[in-house]
Design an enzyme around this catalytic site. Sequence first.
Site, mmCIF file in Angstrom:
data_model
loop_
_atom_site.group_PDB
_atom_site.id
_atom_site.type_symbol
_atom_site.label_atom_id
_atom_site.label_comp_id
_atom_site.label_asym_id
_atom_site.label_seq_id
_atom_site.Cartn_x
_atom_site.Cartn_y
_atom_site.Cartn_z
ATOM 1 N N ASN A 96 0.800 -1.223 0.000
ATOM 2 C CA ASN A 96 0.000 0.000 0.000
ATOM 3 C C ASN A 96 0.836 1.277 0.000
ATOM 4 O O ASN A 96 0.315 2.348 -0.302
ATOM 5 C CB ASN A 96 -0.924 -0.009 1.235
ATOM 6 C CG ASN A 96 -1.596 1.320 1.464
ATOM 7 O OD1 ASN A 96 -2.468 1.737 0.706
ATOM 8 N ND2 ASN A 96 -1.183 2.021 2.517
ATOM 9 N N SER A 149 -2.983 2.706 -8.580
ATOM 10 C CA SER A 149 -3.674 3.979 -8.759
ATOM 11 C C SER A 149 -4.296 4.006 -10.134
ATOM 12 O O SER A 149 -3.765 3.400 -11.081
ATOM 13 C CB SER A 149 -2.688 5.151 -8.625
ATOM 14 O OG SER A 149 -3.284 6.369 -9.037
ATOM 15 N N TYR A 162 5.206 8.617 -11.309
ATOM 16 C CA TYR A 162 4.306 7.916 -10.386
ATOM 17 C C TYR A 162 3.364 6.996 -11.160
ATOM 18 O O TYR A 162 3.191 5.824 -10.805
ATOM 19 C CB TYR A 162 3.508 8.955 -9.592
ATOM 20 C CG TYR A 162 2.432 8.406 -8.693
ATOM 21 C CD1 TYR A 162 2.737 7.929 -7.432
ATOM 22 C CD2 TYR A 162 1.096 8.403 -9.096
ATOM 23 C CE1 TYR A 162 1.750 7.454 -6.576
ATOM 24 C CE2 TYR A 162 0.097 7.929 -8.258
ATOM 25 C CZ TYR A 162 0.429 7.454 -7.006
ATOM 26 O OH TYR A 162 -0.560 6.981 -6.171
ATOM 27 N N ALA A 163 2.779 7.514 -12.242
ATOM 28 C CA ALA A 163 1.876 6.702 -13.060
ATOM 29 C C ALA A 163 2.616 5.511 -13.664
ATOM 30 O O ALA A 163 2.080 4.396 -13.744
ATOM 31 C CB ALA A 163 1.239 7.557 -14.158
ATOM 32 N N ALA A 164 3.860 5.735 -14.097
ATOM 33 C CA ALA A 164 4.658 4.634 -14.647
ATOM 34 C C ALA A 164 4.878 3.552 -13.597
ATOM 35 O O ALA A 164 4.804 2.344 -13.904
ATOM 36 C CB ALA A 164 5.998 5.167 -15.151
ATOM 37 N N LYS A 166 2.957 2.897 -10.968
ATOM 38 C CA LYS A 166 1.698 2.220 -10.663
ATOM 39 C C LYS A 166 1.275 1.302 -11.808
ATOM 40 O O LYS A 166 0.726 0.214 -11.572
ATOM 41 C CB LYS A 166 0.614 3.249 -10.351
ATOM 42 C CG LYS A 166 0.885 4.061 -9.088
ATOM 43 C CD LYS A 166 1.024 3.175 -7.857
ATOM 44 C CE LYS A 166 1.126 3.986 -6.563
ATOM 45 N NZ LYS A 166 1.207 3.118 -5.375
#
Length: 262
Positions: A96, A149, A162-164, A166
Site C-alpha cells: 500500500n 492507482s 508515479y503513473a509509470a 503504478k
Amino acid sequence: MPVRGLDGKVVVVTGGAGGIGAATCARFAAEGARVVVVDIDEARAERVAGEVTAAHRAAGGEALARTVDLADFAATAAMVADIEQTVGPVDVLVNNVGWDVFTPFLKSGPSFWDKIIDINLRSVLNITHPVLASMVARKAAGRVVSVASDAGRVGSSGESVYAACKAGIIAFSKTLAREHARHGITFNVVCPGLTETAMLESFMDGAGDKEKLRQAFVRAIPMGRFGKPDDLPGAILFFASDDAAFVTGQVISVSGGLTMHG
C-alpha cells in the site's frame, strides 16, 4: 456481511500508518487478523497499531508495528524474517505504500525519479520477493494485494513517473499471478481514484490553485465527491479473503466512477 477466511491470518500492510493503510489495518483486525503495520514513520506506526489493537481486541484482532525503509532490500528481507519468526508466516501482503507530488516531467530529474521509483515500485519488489519466497516454500495459498492507482491505468497530468510505477505494479501483479497460480497464490490490484489522504493534499499543494483544482476534480467524479480512506478496505479485504480464492490477476478501480473499465 463479513468476508471469509481472515480470522487468525497474519497480514502485513505497508504504508500502514497512512490514511488508506490505517483504515485497511483496522478492517483486517475487525475480521480477527493479526496485522503488522509497516511504515517508515515509527511513531505513527506504533500509534496506529495501538489504536487498532484497542478497538478490535474483542474480535480477536491485534496489530503490531514494524519500521523499515522499503527501498532497502536487505533491511526489508530481515524485517520479513523477523515477522515470520515472532508473529507467524505471512498469509496476506498488502502493498500500500505510496507517495507523489505534482511535477511535470520536464521539470523533474533523476533524483526525483529515483525517489518516486524507490517508494512506489522498488518497495513492492523488495517486500514481495521474501514474502512470496516463503509462501512458495510453505506451499501456502497466500494472497498479495497491491494498491496501485488509476493514474497507472489512464495516466495523470503531473504524475508521469508515479503513473509509470503504478502501471508497473499492475503488470508485475498480472505476471506473478500467472507464474504462481499453480501454487495457489493470488495477486490482485486495487486502484484508488482521488482519495482524501495526506498524499493527495501534498500533490495538490504543488499544483497551483488548490481550491480551483479541488472543484474541478469533484465535478469530474460522477459520484460527486473525493474518495475516503474507508472506501478502500472493502475491495482490499475481498481480494485477501477466501471469497476471492478463484480470483487472480485482476484490477479494480475504487474511484466513484471517475474511471470505468470493461
